[in-house]
Design a protein around this motif. Sequence first.
Motif, short mmCIF file in Angstrom:
data_model
loop_
_atom_site.label_atom_id
_atom_site.label_comp_id
_atom_site.label_asym_id
_atom_site.label_seq_id
_atom_site.Cartn_x
_atom_site.Cartn_y
_atom_site.Cartn_z
N ASP A 258 0.82 -1.21 0.00
CA ASP A 258 0.00 0.00 0.00
C ASP A 258 0.85 1.25 0.00
OD1 ASP A 258 -2.26 -1.45 0.09
OD2 ASP A 258 -2.77 -1.00 2.18
N ASP B 278 -1.16 10.25 0.50
CA ASP B 278 -2.48 9.66 0.21
C ASP B 278 -3.02 8.94 1.44
OD1 ASP B 278 -2.36 10.56 -2.34
OD2 ASP B 278 -1.86 8.61 -3.25
N VAL B 279 -2.14 8.16 2.07
CA VAL B 279 -2.59 7.41 3.25
C VAL B 279 -3.04 8.37 4.33
CG1 VAL B 279 -1.77 6.00 5.16
CG2 VAL B 279 -1.21 5.35 2.81
N LYS C 132 -4.35 11.26 3.99
CA LYS C 132 -5.69 11.78 3.67
C LYS C 132 -6.75 10.71 3.91
CE LYS C 132 -3.90 14.82 0.07
NZ LYS C 132 -3.52 14.54 -1.33
N ARG C 133 -6.42 9.48 3.57
CA ARG C 133 -7.38 8.40 3.74
C ARG C 133 -7.71 8.22 5.23
NH1 ARG C 133 -4.74 4.23 0.51
NH2 ARG C 133 -4.30 3.07 2.39
N ASP D 146 -9.96 10.91 6.28
CA ASP D 146 -11.32 10.72 5.79
C ASP D 146 -12.08 9.66 6.57
OD1 ASP D 146 -10.70 12.63 3.98
OD2 ASP D 146 -10.32 11.24 2.31
N GLN D 147 -11.33 8.78 7.27
CA GLN D 147 -12.00 7.81 8.15
C GLN D 147 -12.40 8.45 9.47
OE1 GLN D 147 -9.18 4.64 8.53
NE2 GLN D 147 -9.20 4.22 6.33
#
Lengths: 335, 335, 253, 253, 300
Positions: free
Chosen positions: D134, D189-190, D192-193, D196-197
């Motif tokens: 990932d 990216d991670v 931001k992810r 977002d959780q």
Amino acid sequence: MTSDVRERTLAKRLFSANTLWIALVLLVLIAVFGAIRPDAVLTTFTLQTTLVETSVLLVLSVGMTYVIITSGIDLSVGSVLVFSGVTSAMTMNAMNDGNATDAGWGTVLVGLVVALVSGAAWGLLNGLLVAKTGIPPLIVTLGSFGAALGAGQLISNGSNVSGVPDVLSDNLGTGTWFGIPNLVLLAAVVTGIGALVLATTRFGRYTYAIGSNEEAARRVGIAVTGHLVKVYLLAGTLAGLAGFMALAYFRVASITGHDTDNLNAIAGVVLGGTSLFGGAGSIVGTVLGVFIPAVLRKGFVIVGVNVYWQPIAVAIVLVAAVWFDQSRRRARNQR
Amino acid sequence: MTSDVRERTLAKRLFSANTLWIALVLLVLIAVFGAIRPDAVLTTFTLQTTLVETSVLLVLSVGMTYVIITSGIDLSVGSVLVFSGVTSAMTMNAMNDGNATDAGWGTVLVGLVVALVSGAAWGLLNGLLVAKTGIPPLIVTLGSFGAALGAGQLISNGSNVSGVPDVLSDNLGTGTWFGIPNLVLLAAVVTGIGALVLATTRFGRYTYAIGSNEEAARRVGIAVTGHLVKVYLLAGTLAGLAGFMALAYFRVASITGHDTDNLNAIAGVVLGGTSLFGGAGSIVGTVLGVFIPAVLRKGFVIVGVNVYWQPIAVAIVLVAAVWFDQSRRRARNQR
Amino acid sequence: MAEPLLDARDLVKHYGSVEALRGASFTAYAGEVVSLIGDNGAGKSTLVKCLSGAEQPDSGTISFDGRTISLPTPTAARALGIETVYQDLAVAPDLDPAANLFLGRELRKPGVLGWLGVLDKKEMRRLATSSFGDLGVTLQSVDVPIGSLSGGQRQSVAVARSVVWASKLVFMDEPTAALGVVQRERVLDVIKRVRDQGMAVVLISHNMPEVLAVSDRVEVLRLGRRVARFRAADTTVEELVGAMTGALSQEDA
Amino acid sequence: MAEPLLDARDLVKHYGSVEALRGASFTAYAGEVVSLIGDNGAGKSTLVKCLSGAEQPDSGTISFDGRTISLPTPTAARALGIETVYQDLAVAPDLDPAANLFLGRELRKPGVLGWLGVLDKKEMRRLATSSFGDLGVTLQSVDVPIGSLSGGQRQSVAVARSVVWASKLVFMDEPTAALGVVQRERVLDVIKRVRDQGMAVVLISHNMPEVLAVSDRVEVLRLGRRVARFRAADTTVEELVGAMTGALSQEDA
Amino acid sequence: QIGDTGGTGDNKKMVLIPGVAAEPFYISMECGFREAAKAKGYEVDVQAPAKFDSTLQTPIVTGVLANKPGAVLIAPTDDKAMAGPMKQLKDAGIKVVEVDTKLEDTSIAVSTVSSNNEQGGQLAARTLAKLVGEKPGSVLVLNTKAGTSTTDARAKGFEDEIKKFPNLKYVGQQYTDNEPDQAASKLTATLAANPDLIGVFATNLNTGEGAATGLRNAGRTGAVNLVGFDASPKQVQDLRAGAVQALIAQDPATIGRTGVEQAVAALEGGTAERDIETDLVALTKDDMDANEKYFYKQQC
Ligand SMILES: Nc1ncnc2c1ncn2[C@@H]1O[C@H](COP(=O)(O)OP(=O)(O)OP(=O)(O)O)[C@@H](O)[C@H]1O
Ligand SMILES: Nc1ncnc2c1ncn2[C@@H]1O[C@H](COP(=O)(O)OP(=O)(O)OP(=O)(O)O)[C@@H](O)[C@H]1O
Ligand SMILES: O[C@@H]1[C@@H](O)[C@H](O)OC[C@H]1O
Ligand SMILES: [Mg+2]
Ligand SMILES: [Mg+2]
């Protein structure tokens, strides 16, 4: 650059906070024993004998401090002491038809040189093996611990060697200089030089650097291999000197009785705040660390503690001393 | 992600390259002694006695391996062995009017429990001091080294304690099971469990993690303090078991005569490739490391090496073995 | 273009079964800043270690100033005027910043004391203070072991050490990774100044704008091999990233 | 705005005579990325250590989810759902990447073996491999001790560890400092992810474009005190640099 | 010279400095010492080194000296190395009585009370020869550490005497570091190399215990004759049980008692006898019950 370049005096550096608290422990011990038996403890005699009896171990511990600061260890010092004493005494006897008791200073000088060279030879061997082969110092010096003792037994045929010149034992062994035993003077000089070299010279700096990060020391171009050889050589030579001092003091090169010199020296060094992981430590700390157990043992004999309780009491005070030292230092750093 | 997740079998992992070369050294030693005196060396008798005589030390060394992997050290194991033997023997005697020689299994069981609890108590003390106070393990266990011996002497009034039940010494001490001495079986079981726990369980993993980087272990939430306590507790309990085994084997709780057990155990562990700086090591290595000096000592007596040469020869082979091991491993890593 | 100052060809380096360098080449000229870039694990640090004597390549040739050399130790490299800021910094954590700056090059007291090896700690501390000042480093105390400094402060000490001692070439393996905005600018200035004195500077960095801003040339390493070379003035971030990820590749780089 | 998830006030921390924090405050809200920036030695890492239980502040208050808490150990913080990527990484160099990823949270074999504490190394290795994937990390071998990985590879392991286990808040102290271009993008990216959780992410970075690209808010530390707060959308690199260097300062930040 | 200090001490005090702490031999000596000293109205103290070792005994001597007792009974751990510290005792006016061991320099102590270790070794050899009878075979000595004067003297006496028995082949001595496990291991190794081993002389308690263990482990108890030195309760028990075939016993309690008598004589104006030799006996299973007075004690 806002760093304020505060100057620390030499005295301050030698006697830094790292050794302050352990010094306090030593003082407290002396005070306690002194309070119980002032007539027997706080006398010139007790002071003199305690100092004398610690001199040999102190000289061993100075070399050990260097070794441990490089993150090494030297288990061989006691055996090297025995070996050097044996070779020295046997050489002196051989120069005087088998009994050097009445020999003169010339013989003594040769004996000294033989002791130093014998010690240096084992130190060199240790150093070369540690520095060049990557064998852990514990294994190398465990090997020379056995080998030096065996070699000493081999050449003395397994028995103690006597015939120590009287001029040696009367002067170095039991003589005094303005009330200070000569043996103590010698140990003090060795310790003083050891402390200065470690704290102020390039040799000392490299010793710390190698213990702190051997790879970094190598990369900045310090001759790590050579330096390690020198450090073990130093420890060996001092063990040789200690062997000669023991000869003068006990008037015999004894084969037994030095099995635990290595652990005693290591304990003194660590008690004095030198880290077994290397990079940090001081000779002043070592001096304190060597005297604490010595004072304890002597104090217990004088105040008459039961023999079986003595090791227990020594153990408790030892651990408590370091505990106190650690927590004071930590408190100071957190402040 | 191009990492190929190659599977390594358990056997491969236990007997990794780190232990391969030292195993080879052991085999070569046996082969050499066997070639010189095949009639005396390659016999069931020599095999059996060597195994029996190494059992007690092996049990001590299993605990020591855990301690050293956490980057600690335990100098107290020999004294704890003595203390546990003494308390166990004295308890068994007390249950049988002062002489337990003819006592039954009930007494033996109580004796075992007392030995284990005695060992565990010292281990717990060591562990608490090391884990909670920041006193270096060398100092803590040097303290308990003295204190446990002193305490053993104190309660036994300084003398060896006899009166060991015959059922104990005849069964555990000298009994066999399909030709395998029971003492060896017990040591093998302890070693096997020790090896599996270290290599496959969370307890083992934490042991490595703490030795590798104690601060990192703390930050990921490993209960470092508790784990260290458990590791020293384990070492102490195994020393207690070793004391009980020694009782069965020697039929007496001996007070003196275990001064060098600590160094022997440490040497075996380090010889077996466990780093004194922690984080790496294995029980299989320790087994090999414990047997090498045992085989050497025995072999030199059998082939008739001069007594004074024996310690020298042991030292030389010891250092040479590690040298060989190191250079083979290095060569392999450079390939 | 002139003769290269440093020219390494076909270096191979294994660690056990890991192939860190698989025939890597690298060139640096005097008076230029050349950046060495590549993905994580591409082999940049390994290459630097091989070229500064900290590791020995398994095969390959290195020439320096026109002569083929071998670098058995870091001392050999230092003797040629090559200094290095290692990615892992390679400092002695128990020593203070001044001691680290002068490590291996200690100043000694004048006269007989110096001849006996006695260090001039005061002078070293003074010089260290001014070197750190040049790099914009702020230390609350110079007496503390370097292990207790902040990440950026420690990195600045390592950078200061390399530029103080180099005479021909400086390798800097991610020298700005932990630096603050101001300190980073200062280090880039220092790099240019060193270049202007005629030395070669090899910069490793993952910060592409920084690479383009400061370098004259860029060499790209991928999976242990040199895969591309650019003049900084003629290239773009996209092109560099393409070369690093394998999207783009040059012949005979 | 909603209640803060984490609110630290007036934290003070001394190391001997060094004052690392002189009354620092810090706030983080759920579902946001907040960057903590400041010069080298400003006290960022010290603040993170105090807020994740790795160090104890000398004074000051910390509230989390509305309640005043104390964090005597990192375990206490982890129990609250707080994970941390430390600047010094805090990995066990002798263990392999999978062992480090699961350190303190090991998976055990099913059944009686697991109850005995036996680890499920295979499963951990499998999951580790996919987590690293990932993040775009490439490892030649997963069997080697992490101490022998490249700087960027090691950092990726530490980042993977934090995001796998966090449930409320992640501190990341310079998580991208040693990362390659691709890996850096993946980590951002991670981040931001994770945001977002609904978690809070605290990012420490010296890379201002990166800070502006990924954060919702920015807090600035200077000489151990919070000196400014910005909404990322409303500010510029110049303004941030001004705040860090003391050229610009806000009232009651 | 060190220790040139004046002062007066406590003449009604007597100190025993044994060679090592916690050995039944010295404990029995201590029992005799305490009993006799109390009877004469003296205050007593006992200070023993943790090991039989002059470097550990020296600080004890000087520590005791700081207290200035009237008399010191001491087992010097080295016949030369202890001369210096013991001379300091003498110079301070303390009466020194040697017990068990003695200095080479005979001018320091007022009296020496001991059994003769070399004779003990000879007695061991004769006892072993008698046990073995006419049978041929090898014999081994298990010794402690090279350089330990008492046990070396025993080994030497044994070696000299055993040569007089042509059926016995002396295969030499092995050092054991005074560790029972090494004694056991070196015994079984010798058995492997010399299956005709028929006799073993163990020079002290630890080697004797290790030797008995080794024989048991080898299944040769009784088949190989084991002669030990000293008669601690455990050794006596082993003798009775057949693990050991003979013991060479000294008479430590008498040594302690006699030492006190000599010290008192010196202190109270009498004359001390310069050399007193005490008994050594060989105990075997058959005659042991008649010689119970030679059994050592673990506590008084
Ligand atoms: N001592 C070592 N032992 C084993 N493998 C190593 C060792 N040093 C480096 N490697 C491996 O070699 C490869 C190259 O590593 P290197 O450190 O040179 O990469 P790099 O290009 O500097 O990466 P980064 O940008 O992350 O610093 C990596 O796969 C790494 O795991
Ligand atoms: N363990 C310690 N002992 C002594 N001083 C320390 C310690 N840790 C940090 N400091 C000091 O505290 C100050 C703040 O350090 P900190 O690591 O928090 O800075 P930072 O903002 O994270 O810097 P960087 O951006 O360089 O990582 C520095 O002056 C540093 O030298
Ligand atoms: O004679 C003594 C002996 O019997 C004891 O076992 O050890 C010390 C000796 O001096
Ligand atoms: Mg790198
Ligand atoms: Mg930081």
